[in-house]
Scaffold this active site. Structure first.
Site, PDB file in Angstrom:
ATOM      1  N   MET A   6       0.805  -1.223   0.000  1.00  0.00           N
ATOM      2  CA  MET A   6       0.000   0.000   0.000  1.00  0.00           C
ATOM      3  C   MET A   6       0.837   1.273   0.000  1.00  0.00           C
ATOM      4  O   MET A   6       0.352   2.364   0.285  1.00  0.00           O
ATOM      5  CB  MET A   6      -0.940   0.013   1.217  1.00  0.00           C
ATOM      6  CG  MET A   6      -1.938  -1.114   1.221  1.00  0.00           C
ATOM      7  SD  MET A   6      -2.961  -1.086  -0.270  1.00  0.00           S
ATOM      8  CE  MET A   6      -3.316  -2.809  -0.421  1.00  0.00           C
ATOM      9  N   CYS A   7       2.098   1.133  -0.323  1.00  0.00           N
ATOM     10  CA  CYS A   7       3.021   2.267  -0.327  1.00  0.00           C
ATOM     11  C   CYS A   7       2.943   2.975  -1.682  1.00  0.00           C
ATOM     12  O   CYS A   7       2.972   2.336  -2.729  1.00  0.00           O
ATOM     13  CB  CYS A   7       4.432   1.747  -0.069  1.00  0.00           C
ATOM     14  SG  CYS A   7       5.630   3.017   0.273  1.00  0.00           S
ATOM     15  N   HIS A   8       2.851   4.309  -1.655  1.00  0.00           N
ATOM     16  CA  HIS A   8       2.805   5.079  -2.895  1.00  0.00           C
ATOM     17  C   HIS A   8       4.179   5.120  -3.553  1.00  0.00           C
ATOM     18  O   HIS A   8       5.208   5.132  -2.872  1.00  0.00           O
ATOM     19  CB  HIS A   8       2.365   6.519  -2.608  1.00  0.00           C
ATOM     20  CG  HIS A   8       0.953   6.626  -2.175  1.00  0.00           C
ATOM     21  ND1 HIS A   8       0.574   6.461  -0.865  1.00  0.00           N
ATOM     22  CD2 HIS A   8      -0.174   6.869  -2.875  1.00  0.00           C
ATOM     23  CE1 HIS A   8      -0.739   6.608  -0.777  1.00  0.00           C
ATOM     24  NE2 HIS A   8      -1.221   6.854  -1.979  1.00  0.00           N
ATOM     25  N   MET A  47       8.756   5.245   4.979  1.00  0.00           N
ATOM     26  CA  MET A  47       8.839   3.833   4.575  1.00  0.00           C
ATOM     27  C   MET A  47      10.069   3.608   3.709  1.00  0.00           C
ATOM     28  O   MET A  47      10.736   2.579   3.810  1.00  0.00           O
ATOM     29  CB  MET A  47       7.571   3.399   3.833  1.00  0.00           C
ATOM     30  CG  MET A  47       6.316   3.435   4.691  1.00  0.00           C
ATOM     31  SD  MET A  47       6.471   2.619   6.301  1.00  0.00           S
ATOM     32  CE  MET A  47       6.900   0.973   5.823  1.00  0.00           C
ATOM     33  N   GLU A  48      10.402   4.574   2.858  1.00  0.00           N
ATOM     34  CA  GLU A  48      11.587   4.464   2.011  1.00  0.00           C
ATOM     35  C   GLU A  48      12.852   4.468   2.856  1.00  0.00           C
ATOM     36  O   GLU A  48      13.775   3.679   2.605  1.00  0.00           O
ATOM     37  CB  GLU A  48      11.598   5.608   0.987  1.00  0.00           C
ATOM     38  CG  GLU A  48      10.580   5.457  -0.118  1.00  0.00           C
ATOM     39  CD  GLU A  48       9.127   5.734   0.277  1.00  0.00           C
ATOM     40  OE1 GLU A  48       8.239   5.461  -0.536  1.00  0.00           O
ATOM     41  OE2 GLU A  48       8.868   6.216   1.397  1.00  0.00           O
ATOM     42  N   ASP A  55      24.453 -10.530   4.781  1.00  0.00           N
ATOM     43  CA  ASP A  55      24.725 -11.423   3.657  1.00  0.00           C
ATOM     44  C   ASP A  55      26.216 -11.455   3.314  1.00  0.00           C
ATOM     45  O   ASP A  55      26.766 -12.512   3.028  1.00  0.00           O
ATOM     46  CB  ASP A  55      23.921 -10.995   2.431  1.00  0.00           C
ATOM     47  CG  ASP A  55      24.199 -11.891   1.237  1.00  0.00           C
ATOM     48  OD1 ASP A  55      23.979 -13.117   1.356  1.00  0.00           O
ATOM     49  OD2 ASP A  55      24.646 -11.372   0.206  1.00  0.00           O
TER      50      ASP A  55
END
Length: 157
Positions: free
Chosen positions: A76-78, A112-113, A127
């Site tokens: 749901m992230c733009h 969010m980014e 990793d």
């Protein structure tokens, strides 16, 4: 369903929040997190002596790439225009701390980014150094990603 929920529509259907009517604004978000590592691993990172390559350069690239593709990973992230991404990496005594700053001009924030950049960057550290961190049983007794948080979020209208 609760009428105040922003991601549900009629009948409980999941939907993206409509930001069409919001005015563009300059926005910034800063997120940070750490990965705890063994002393020998820290030394290998500092000496650029990790078999998979330059950990810090790779972390910067992976964090920027993750920021730019956040909308593809979080349903749901733009999709927003990314104006700038800054990465700050601190190699400390007990691990690595990554801070990601994201700037945009748009209708919605960029926290969010910034979070996606931090988590992907820290996963990249893991990793790249996992062979150094693994014990004889194949476990990672000291390795841990910790304290991922939004440190700052600003909007200049």
């Amino acid at each position: 369903m609760d009428d105040d929920l922003t991601h549900t529509g009629e009948g409980g259907d999941v939907q993206m929040v409509d930001v069409s009517d919001k005015a563009d604004a300059s926005r910034r978000a800063v997120a940070s997190g750490s990965i705890r590592l063994q002393a020998d691993t820290i030394e290998a990172i500092r000496d650029n002596d990790v078999a998979k390559g330059d950990v810090l350069a790779t972390v910067r690239i992976s964090a920027v790439q993750a920021v730019k593709h956040t909308w593809e990973a979080i349903p749901m992230c733009h999709q927003i225009p990314i104006g700038n991404v800054d990465t700050e990496i601190e190699v400390e005594e007990t691990g690595v701390t990554l801070t990601v700053t994201v700037d945009t001009v748009g209708k919605t924030g960029c926290e969010m980014e910034a979070l996606q950049g931090v988590t992907t960057g820290l996963n990249t550290v893991w990793d790249m150094v996992k062979a150094l961190e693994k014990d004889d049983a194949g476990n990672y007794p000291e390795t841990a990603i910790e304290r991922v948080t939004v440190v700052e979020k600003t909007v200049d209208r």
